[in-house]
Design a protein around this motif. Structure first.
Motif, PDB file in Angstrom:
ATOM      1  N   GLY A 134       0.907  -1.255  -0.183  1.00  0.00           N
ATOM      2  CA  GLY A 134      -0.041   0.200  -0.073  1.00  0.00           C
ATOM      3  C   GLY A 134       0.742   1.233   0.042  1.00  0.00           C
ATOM      4  O   GLY A 134       0.238   2.577  -0.220  1.00  0.00           O
ATOM      5  N   TRP A 135       2.078   1.003   0.187  1.00  0.00           N
ATOM      6  CA  TRP A 135       2.930   2.328   0.154  1.00  0.00           C
ATOM      7  C   TRP A 135       3.880   2.425  -1.137  1.00  0.00           C
ATOM      8  O   TRP A 135       4.258   1.327  -1.625  1.00  0.00           O
ATOM      9  CB  TRP A 135       3.974   2.179   1.498  1.00  0.00           C
ATOM     10  CG  TRP A 135       3.423   2.341   2.693  1.00  0.00           C
ATOM     11  CD1 TRP A 135       2.840   1.443   3.573  1.00  0.00           C
ATOM     12  CD2 TRP A 135       3.245   3.647   3.361  1.00  0.00           C
ATOM     13  NE1 TRP A 135       2.526   2.029   4.469  1.00  0.00           N
ATOM     14  CE2 TRP A 135       2.578   3.369   4.654  1.00  0.00           C
ATOM     15  CE3 TRP A 135       3.619   4.978   2.917  1.00  0.00           C
ATOM     16  CZ2 TRP A 135       2.151   4.337   5.554  1.00  0.00           C
ATOM     17  CZ3 TRP A 135       3.166   5.863   3.839  1.00  0.00           C
ATOM     18  CH2 TRP A 135       2.504   5.555   5.205  1.00  0.00           C
ATOM     19  N   GLY A 136       3.968   3.436  -1.680  1.00  0.00           N
ATOM     20  CA  GLY A 136       4.804   3.769  -2.768  1.00  0.00           C
ATOM     21  C   GLY A 136       6.209   4.051  -2.321  1.00  0.00           C
ATOM     22  O   GLY A 136       6.423   4.722  -1.332  1.00  0.00           O
ATOM     23  N   ILE A 137       7.039   4.598  -3.136  1.00  0.00           N
ATOM     24  CA  ILE A 137       8.399   5.058  -3.238  1.00  0.00           C
ATOM     25  C   ILE A 137       8.573   6.220  -4.029  1.00  0.00           C
ATOM     26  O   ILE A 137       8.316   6.427  -5.118  1.00  0.00           O
ATOM     27  CB  ILE A 137       9.405   4.138  -3.110  1.00  0.00           C
ATOM     28  CG1 ILE A 137       9.357   2.746  -2.668  1.00  0.00           C
ATOM     29  CG2 ILE A 137      10.978   4.736  -2.969  1.00  0.00           C
ATOM     30  CD1 ILE A 137       9.530   2.854  -0.960  1.00  0.00           C
ATOM     31  N   LYS A 138       9.034   7.399  -3.208  1.00  0.00           N
ATOM     32  CA  LYS A 138       9.126   8.713  -3.865  1.00  0.00           C
ATOM     33  C   LYS A 138      10.711   9.150  -3.754  1.00  0.00           C
ATOM     34  O   LYS A 138      11.213   9.208  -2.639  1.00  0.00           O
ATOM     35  CB  LYS A 138       8.371   9.814  -3.535  1.00  0.00           C
ATOM     36  CG  LYS A 138       8.245  11.051  -4.294  1.00  0.00           C
ATOM     37  CD  LYS A 138       6.941  11.607  -3.781  1.00  0.00           C
ATOM     38  CE  LYS A 138       7.028  13.247  -4.855  1.00  0.00           C
ATOM     39  NZ  LYS A 138       6.051  13.960  -4.494  1.00  0.00           N
ATOM     40  N   THR A 139      11.413   9.400  -4.618  1.00  0.00           N
ATOM     41  CA  THR A 139      12.847   9.627  -4.810  1.00  0.00           C
ATOM     42  C   THR A 139      12.829  11.254  -5.056  1.00  0.00           C
ATOM     43  O   THR A 139      12.131  11.774  -6.026  1.00  0.00           O
ATOM     44  CB  THR A 139      13.535   9.088  -5.789  1.00  0.00           C
ATOM     45  OG1 THR A 139      13.429   7.364  -5.491  1.00  0.00           O
ATOM     46  CG2 THR A 139      15.271   9.209  -5.534  1.00  0.00           C
ATOM     47  N   TYR A 140      13.704  12.047  -4.101  1.00  0.00           N
ATOM     48  CA  TYR A 140      13.908  13.515  -4.484  1.00  0.00           C
ATOM     49  C   TYR A 140      15.211  13.725  -4.804  1.00  0.00           C
ATOM     50  O   TYR A 140      16.100  13.114  -4.235  1.00  0.00           O
ATOM     51  CB  TYR A 140      13.296  14.208  -3.054  1.00  0.00           C
ATOM     52  CG  TYR A 140      12.113  13.967  -2.478  1.00  0.00           C
ATOM     53  CD1 TYR A 140      11.044  14.795  -2.590  1.00  0.00           C
ATOM     54  CD2 TYR A 140      11.877  12.649  -1.845  1.00  0.00           C
ATOM     55  CE1 TYR A 140       9.752  14.552  -1.995  1.00  0.00           C
ATOM     56  CE2 TYR A 140      10.454  12.303  -1.295  1.00  0.00           C
ATOM     57  CZ  TYR A 140       9.368  13.552  -1.508  1.00  0.00           C
ATOM     58  OH  TYR A 140       8.296  13.129  -0.973  1.00  0.00           O
ATOM     59  N   MET A 141      15.393  14.951  -5.662  1.00  0.00           N
ATOM     60  CA  MET A 141      16.639  15.476  -5.829  1.00  0.00           C
ATOM     61  C   MET A 141      16.737  16.915  -5.794  1.00  0.00           C
ATOM     62  O   MET A 141      15.975  17.504  -6.195  1.00  0.00           O
ATOM     63  CB  MET A 141      17.182  15.173  -7.435  1.00  0.00           C
ATOM     64  CG  MET A 141      18.537  15.727  -7.718  1.00  0.00           C
ATOM     65  SD  MET A 141      19.031  15.695  -9.529  1.00  0.00           S
ATOM     66  CE  MET A 141      19.349  13.825  -9.678  1.00  0.00           C
ATOM     67  N   GLN A 201       3.825   6.055  -7.056  1.00  0.00           N
ATOM     68  CA  GLN A 201       2.383   6.141  -6.651  1.00  0.00           C
ATOM     69  C   GLN A 201       1.386   5.700  -7.964  1.00  0.00           C
ATOM     70  O   GLN A 201       1.657   6.366  -8.894  1.00  0.00           O
ATOM     71  CB  GLN A 201       2.200   7.191  -6.190  1.00  0.00           C
ATOM     72  CG  GLN A 201       2.371   7.611  -4.439  1.00  0.00           C
ATOM     73  CD  GLN A 201       2.168   8.710  -3.938  1.00  0.00           C
ATOM     74  OE1 GLN A 201       2.758   9.719  -4.416  1.00  0.00           O
ATOM     75  NE2 GLN A 201       1.044   8.520  -3.077  1.00  0.00           N
ATOM     76  N   GLY A 202       0.380   5.055  -7.573  1.00  0.00           N
ATOM     77  CA  GLY A 202      -0.385   4.768  -8.822  1.00  0.00           C
ATOM     78  C   GLY A 202      -0.344   3.464  -9.391  1.00  0.00           C
ATOM     79  O   GLY A 202      -0.963   3.246 -10.528  1.00  0.00           O
ATOM     80  N   HIS A 203       1.024   2.878  -9.387  1.00  0.00           N
ATOM     81  CA  HIS A 203       1.269   1.604 -10.114  1.00  0.00           C
ATOM     82  C   HIS A 203       1.211   0.372  -9.031  1.00  0.00           C
ATOM     83  O   HIS A 203       1.783   0.659  -7.722  1.00  0.00           O
ATOM     84  CB  HIS A 203       2.620   1.879 -10.457  1.00  0.00           C
ATOM     85  CG  HIS A 203       2.908   2.975 -11.686  1.00  0.00           C
ATOM     86  ND1 HIS A 203       2.365   2.736 -13.020  1.00  0.00           N
ATOM     87  CD2 HIS A 203       3.258   4.267 -11.357  1.00  0.00           C
ATOM     88  CE1 HIS A 203       2.556   3.917 -13.541  1.00  0.00           C
ATOM     89  NE2 HIS A 203       3.106   4.813 -12.746  1.00  0.00           N
TER      90      HIS A 203
END
Length: 123
Positions: free
Chosen positions: A57-64, A79-81
């Motif tokens: 249920g959790w997605g991963i987000k990478t930031y730069m 998210q959404g996949h």
């Protein structure tokens, strides 16, 4: 339970400050945040990517943060996949030696769960 209670991040391959590229794995196998400084094979340079490996249920987000000045310049999110899923690379040429800070967070809807340590590298 909150994501912070469930997950921790472990920096692996590499954790050394003199190495420009690396992956941050979430220790429960949830996924990883990736930074690649120099082109290599099919991997572009100055790029980030996120991979979600667990159907939790959790997605991963990478930031730069380009320039390591506190502002986010690039993001990618799974998210959404459905997992397993890796985003494409978010890339764009940077001047060699530019300071880049990158990190990953677990995300669900508008909720941001556990975030990894921020790593500063050179493009």
């Amino acid at each position: 339970m909150s994501a912070a209670a469930l997950f921790t991040a472990v920096a692996v391959s590499p954790a050394s400050a003199d190495v420009t590229s690396g992956e941050i794995w979430f220790s429960n196998g949830a996924g990883k945040a990736i930074f690649n400084a120099d082109p290599s094979g099919s991997k572009p340079g100055d790029a980030i990517r996120a991979c979600d490996d667990a159907a939790d249920g959790w997605g991963i987000k990478t930031y730069m943060d380009i320039g390591s000045n506190g502002s986010v310049n690039r993001t990618v999110s799974t998210q959404g996949h459905n997992s397993p899923y890796c985003t494409g690379w978010a890339t764009g040429n940077l001047e060699e030696g530019t300071s880049v800070t990158w990190w990953g967070c677990m995300v669900k809807g508008t909720e941001v769960g556990h975030c990894t340590t921020k790593y500063t590298k050179k493009a």
